[in-house]
Scaffold this motif. Sequence first.
Motif, PDB file in Angstrom:
ATOM      1  N   MET A   1      54.738 -17.118 -10.712  1.00 36.16           N
ATOM      2  CA  MET A   1      53.893 -18.022 -11.475  1.00 36.16           C
ATOM      3  C   MET A   1      53.405 -17.295 -12.725  1.00 36.16           C
ATOM      4  SD  MET A   1      50.504 -17.769  -9.043  1.00 36.16           S
ATOM      5  CE  MET A   1      49.308 -18.243 -10.266  1.00 36.16           C
TER       6      MET A   1
ATOM      7  N   GLN B   1      52.489 -23.648  -7.748  1.00 39.97           N
ATOM      8  CA  GLN B   1      52.407 -23.231  -9.143  1.00 39.97           C
ATOM      9  C   GLN B   1      53.737 -23.422  -9.870  1.00 39.97           C
ATOM     10  OE1 GLN B   1      49.328 -22.211 -10.532  1.00 39.97           O
ATOM     11  NE2 GLN B   1      48.851 -23.130  -8.544  1.00 39.97           N
ATOM     12  N   THR B   2      53.650 -23.551 -11.191  1.00 38.89           N
ATOM     13  CA  THR B   2      54.851 -23.671 -12.019  1.00 38.89           C
ATOM     14  C   THR B   2      55.559 -22.326 -12.095  1.00 38.89           C
ATOM     15  OG1 THR B   2      53.871 -25.420 -13.370  1.00 38.89           O
ATOM     16  CG2 THR B   2      55.721 -24.208 -14.324  1.00 38.89           C
TER      17      THR B   2
ATOM     18  N   ILE C   1      44.261 -19.889  -5.243  1.00 46.22           N
ATOM     19  CA  ILE C   1      45.440 -20.523  -5.840  1.00 46.22           C
ATOM     20  C   ILE C   1      46.507 -20.749  -4.775  1.00 46.22           C
ATOM     21  CG2 ILE C   1      47.352 -20.218  -7.461  1.00 46.22           C
ATOM     22  CD1 ILE C   1      45.483 -18.647  -9.249  1.00 46.22           C
TER      23      ILE C   1
ATOM     24  N   ALA D   1      55.021 -16.666  -6.590  1.00 49.21           N
ATOM     25  CA  ALA D   1      54.834 -18.061  -6.203  1.00 49.21           C
ATOM     26  C   ALA D   1      55.566 -18.364  -4.909  1.00 49.21           C
ATOM     27  CB  ALA D   1      55.319 -18.988  -7.311  1.00 49.21           C
TER      28      ALA D   1
ATOM     29  N   LYS E   1      49.905 -20.732  -4.285  1.00 52.56           N
ATOM     30  CA  LYS E   1      51.029 -20.215  -5.067  1.00 52.56           C
ATOM     31  C   LYS E   1      52.280 -21.075  -4.930  1.00 52.56           C
ATOM     32  CE  LYS E   1      49.212 -15.537  -4.623  1.00 52.56           C
ATOM     33  NZ  LYS E   1      49.354 -14.232  -3.958  1.00 52.56           N
TER      34      LYS E   1
ATOM     35  N   TYR F   1      43.614 -14.381  -8.528  1.00 59.89           N
ATOM     36  CA  TYR F   1      44.498 -15.347  -7.876  1.00 59.89           C
ATOM     37  C   TYR F   1      43.853 -15.998  -6.654  1.00 59.89           C
ATOM     38  CZ  TYR F   1      47.847 -12.986 -10.867  1.00 59.89           C
ATOM     39  OH  TYR F   1      48.493 -12.459 -11.965  1.00 59.89           O
TER      40      TYR F   1
END
Length: 215
Positions: free
Chosen positions: A187, A205-206, A200, A11, A202, A197
Amino acid sequence: MNKKILAWGLAASLSISSLLQVPVWAASQTTETATVIHSANLRSQPSLSGSHIRYLNTGEQITIMDQVNKYWYKVKDTNGVTGYVTTSSSYISTTYKPPSVQLAPAVAAQKVIDAGMKYLGTPYQFGSSRYDTNTFDCSDFVRQAFSDSLKLSLPFDSRSQGAFVQTVGKTTTDWHRLKPGDIMFFMSYKGSKASAYDGIDKSQQTITHDGIYLG
């Protein structure tokens, strides 16, 4: 793990040089007298799991030899007994300030890596205690390595560590720019193929995992 696969789940990462913008404490060359203002536990280690030596009495004078991290002083009593006590001003009254030093990024990185290597083989436990080194989860390990090496107190969990380092700055999602000692944030795993991916962001992201990049 293949670096390319590892990078897909990355991430963000934080440069060790960015963390060095935060004051780093050096080993103290001076001591300072302090007064116990509320009975405090003197322990054998800078941890709540450290064995009890004795209680320091209200009004007792002690000598601060060093500040191990944000939470613990190394102290000596009038009988020459050394141990560790809380830094909380609710218990200890002192004007002691730990000395700071600016380390070169490469030197700091190696100190972090060396500190982490000491715990090679320590069992993994999700939600491990932050007050001992008997077991580690990912963020606990990262936190301990930085505490031992640079006396830098990171937050307790990976997401909070991520939020902290964002305030310091200089993050990247490009694994090619990583250097030894950088903190890596991950992530959720979505598959072993790069296509899993695609699209996304990054950086948004969490965070579910972190670690220290070795190179």
